[in-house]
Design a protein around this motif. Structure first.
Motif, mmCIF file in Angstrom:
data_model
loop_
_atom_site.group_PDB
_atom_site.id
_atom_site.type_symbol
_atom_site.label_atom_id
_atom_site.label_comp_id
_atom_site.label_asym_id
_atom_site.label_seq_id
_atom_site.Cartn_x
_atom_site.Cartn_y
_atom_site.Cartn_z
ATOM 1 N N THR A 139 0.836 -1.199 0.000
ATOM 2 C CA THR A 139 0.000 0.000 0.000
ATOM 3 C C THR A 139 0.873 1.252 0.000
ATOM 4 O OG1 THR A 139 -1.425 -1.271 1.477
ATOM 5 C CG2 THR A 139 -2.046 1.019 1.117
ATOM 6 N N ALA B 125 -14.814 -0.833 -0.823
ATOM 7 C CA ALA B 125 -13.365 -0.604 -0.961
ATOM 8 C C ALA B 125 -12.592 -1.740 -0.302
ATOM 9 C CB ALA B 125 -12.989 0.732 -0.324
ATOM 10 N N GLN B 126 -13.061 -2.130 0.881
ATOM 11 C CA GLN B 126 -12.398 -3.195 1.636
ATOM 12 C C GLN B 126 -12.440 -4.513 0.850
ATOM 13 O OE1 GLN B 126 -10.644 -2.338 4.151
ATOM 14 N NE2 GLN B 126 -9.874 -4.455 4.204
ATOM 15 N N LEU C 240 -10.123 -4.450 -2.106
ATOM 16 C CA LEU C 240 -8.733 -4.648 -1.679
ATOM 17 C C LEU C 240 -8.453 -6.126 -1.445
ATOM 18 C CD1 LEU C 240 -7.882 -1.896 0.963
ATOM 19 C CD2 LEU C 240 -6.853 -2.239 -1.294
ATOM 20 N N GLU C 241 -9.410 -6.791 -0.774
ATOM 21 C CA GLU C 241 -9.215 -8.221 -0.497
ATOM 22 C C GLU C 241 -9.089 -9.012 -1.790
ATOM 23 O OE1 GLU C 241 -12.387 -9.291 2.191
ATOM 24 O OE2 GLU C 241 -11.606 -7.864 3.674
ATOM 25 N N HIS D 261 -5.626 -8.334 -3.357
ATOM 26 C CA HIS D 261 -4.534 -9.030 -2.660
ATOM 27 C C HIS D 261 -4.577 -10.534 -2.973
ATOM 28 C CE1 HIS D 261 -3.362 -5.433 -0.702
ATOM 29 N NE2 HIS D 261 -4.352 -5.379 0.169
ATOM 30 N N VAL E 33 -1.008 -0.738 -4.219
ATOM 31 C CA VAL E 33 -2.312 -0.084 -4.382
ATOM 32 C C VAL E 33 -2.322 1.190 -3.535
ATOM 33 C CG1 VAL E 33 -3.352 -1.583 -2.592
ATOM 34 C CG2 VAL E 33 -4.824 -0.389 -4.204
ATOM 35 N N LYS F 148 -3.696 3.728 -1.016
ATOM 36 C CA LYS F 148 -4.626 3.574 0.115
ATOM 37 C C LYS F 148 -5.969 4.209 -0.265
ATOM 38 C CE LYS F 148 -5.053 4.618 5.001
ATOM 39 N NZ LYS F 148 -4.780 5.624 6.034
ATOM 40 N N PRO F 149 -7.054 3.411 -0.272
ATOM 41 C CA PRO F 149 -8.338 4.015 -0.649
ATOM 42 C C PRO F 149 -8.901 4.832 0.512
ATOM 43 C CG PRO F 149 -8.545 1.614 -0.413
ATOM 44 C CD PRO F 149 -7.163 1.968 0.011
ATOM 45 N N LEU G 203 -9.900 1.946 -7.116
ATOM 46 C CA LEU G 203 -8.584 1.475 -6.685
ATOM 47 C C LEU G 203 -7.604 1.895 -7.771
ATOM 48 C CD1 LEU G 203 -8.709 -2.153 -5.201
ATOM 49 C CD2 LEU G 203 -8.883 0.045 -4.003
ATOM 50 N N VAL H 197 -4.056 1.032 -8.989
ATOM 51 C CA VAL H 197 -3.096 -0.046 -8.761
ATOM 52 C C VAL H 197 -1.867 0.190 -9.631
ATOM 53 C CG1 VAL H 197 -2.783 -2.538 -8.618
ATOM 54 C CG2 VAL H 197 -5.079 -1.577 -8.429
ATOM 55 N N TYR I 135 -14.683 0.220 -8.470
ATOM 56 C CA TYR I 135 -15.191 -0.993 -7.797
ATOM 57 C C TYR I 135 -16.646 -0.849 -7.352
ATOM 58 C CZ TYR I 135 -13.743 1.748 -3.691
ATOM 59 O OH TYR I 135 -13.574 2.748 -2.773
#
Ligand code: PLP
Length: 429
Positions: free
Chosen positions: A166, A316-317, A320-321, A324, A334, A336-337, A343, A345, A393
């Protein structure tokens, strides 16, 4: 066609035209495209319900609907909406604004066209002024908004790595200078494309620079506070005589009504009003009519805080998952959102340009945006600009999930075809 300079300038291929073409084709098509490209907000059922109720109220209440669509408003925008908004901004943000500080436009995209060309370009004395973008990457829609020569002078950011994958961009104040050719400073907060939220401290320092040079500081708050409030970190909303804050109804879930808002000193608002009359006669009255009750009651900020922000925070979470999980073992970073719904990247030492990646993904039915377009005004060819992509997203979970899978497949394929690039990935910042 024998075109004038204006004709040539505004009919050539532009990043924003391609983005909107992609978006239009995807939304009117068969639904098989993973639309992770344009800036469409999510369809949040509770918000859609509120808008529907607003419309039903308009239809029920005497001639509310007929008044909303049956006559031209003045070129400053619907007076009742402007009065209600001024009251909301005073109470919610503590800003010292009245109705004479607010003008509406037909979408904030158009606000930028007016503001940029008003403060930059060729000037009376023959000198050329530019708009300073103190932090790129910055919003693609600014790029082609000049009447003549390109208007922007842009700065590379400072990159802070926060953990193994991040990072966060900061304004590089060591390199930043504002000279006499600067007509205004502009920043989007939260930033499209990165989801960055420029810190309160950075805003203070940029404000001080604009005060020293006596130029306006434009803060594009399309995603910001008090509405739609798509902000996951601390961001104090700032306005004073020197700032021009732009807002919009779009990211609340109403991009179709094309309502932009400019909050500025009275003389600037008068100028926008005059230009509205020339370019549009009047501003659209349907968006303000639909949102009036929400603004008057203050519900718009409660909905932003309690429904919109939490919705995008979860998305957003989740994004991110997925990122990853898909990118394990390959080089990626990435941003930090902290707000908006993208996102950003970065694939260091990516063996193909992000433009080629965009084409390969489009071929596979996934639309993203290549990073190249988000550096308007940056003069040097910085490899970083070709190594990043923007992923929206906010659309339906299934297509975003599939989109991430296909993006990762294509990035891995590119690295697998040029394994020597893997070892260089740490060197290219
Ligand atoms: N500013 C930013 C940062 C944006 O992302 C957008 C749209 O995506 C706009 C301005 C323009 O928004 P609108 O013209 O819909 O108000």
């Amino acid at each position: 066609m024998r075109l004038s300079r204006f004709g040539r300038r505004f009919t050539r291929q532009s990043g924003i035209l391609r983005l909107m073409d992609d978006l239009g084709a995807a939304t009117s098509g068969s639904g098989s495209t993973c639309m992770l490209g344009g800036g469409n907000p999510a369809r949040i059922p509770l918000m859609e319900q509120r808008f529907r109720e607003g419309l039903e109220r308009l239809l029920r209440n005497g001639d509310g609907f007929e008044r909303a669509v049956g006559s031209y408003d003045g070129p400053q925008g619907t007076p009742e909406f402007i009065d209600a908004l001024a009251a909301l901004l005073r109470s919610e943000c503590g800003w010292d604004v009245g109705p004479s500080n607010i003008a509406l436009t037909n979408g904030s995209q158009f606000s930028f066209f007016l503001l940029f060309n008003m403060f930059a370009g060729e000037c009376e004395g023959g000198e050329f002024r530019h708009i300073l973008l103190p932090l790129t990457p910055e919003y693609i829609g600014y790029s082609d908004s000049s009447l003549g020569e390109p208007l922007f002078k842009a700065m590379r950011p400072r990159i802070d790595k926060l953990d193994d994958h991040t990072f966060k961009y900061h304004v590089n104040f060591d390199e930043l200078s504002v000279d006499a050719s600067c007509g205004a400073i502009c920043i989007s907060r939260p930033t499209n494309p990165t989801g960055n939220v420029v810190t309160d401290d950075e805003i203070e320092r940029l404000l001080a620079l604009s005060a020293e040079s006596d130029i306006p500081f434009i803060i594009d708050s399309a995603y910001g506070n008090p509405f739609p409030g798509i902000v996951f970190s601390r961001a104090t909303p700032v306005w004073n005589d020197r700032t021009i804050v732009t807002m919009s109804l779009s990211k609340l879930g109403l991009p179709g009504v094309r309502t932009g808002i400019v909050i500025a000193r009275e003389d600037i608002v008068k100028a926008i009003t005059g230009m509205n009359a020339i370019f549009n006669l009047a501003t659209g009255s349907f968006g303000p009519a639909l949102a009036l009750d929400l603004v008057r009651s203050g519900e718009i900020t409660r909905l932003s805080r309690d429904i919109i922000a939490p919705y995008y925070r979860v998305r957003a979470q989740q994004a991110l998952e997925w990122l990853h999980a898909e990118m394990q073992g390959y080089p990626y970073w990435v941003h930090k959102p902290e707000g908006a719904f993208f996102l950003w990247v970065w694939f260091p030492a990516l063996p193909i340009t992000s433009e080629v990646l965009y084409e390969r993904l489009k071929h596979r039915g996934v639309l993203i945006l290549a990073g190249e377009h988000f550096f308007p005004g940056l003069e040097d060819d910085w490899p970083h600009t070709h190594e990043c992509i923007r992923i929206n997203y906010s659309q339906d979970e299934h297509s975003v999930r599939s989109g991430f899978r296909i993006i990762a497949e294509e990035v891995r394929r590119a690295f697998d075809a040029a394994p020597e690039r893997l070892g260089r990935s740490e060197l290219s910042a």
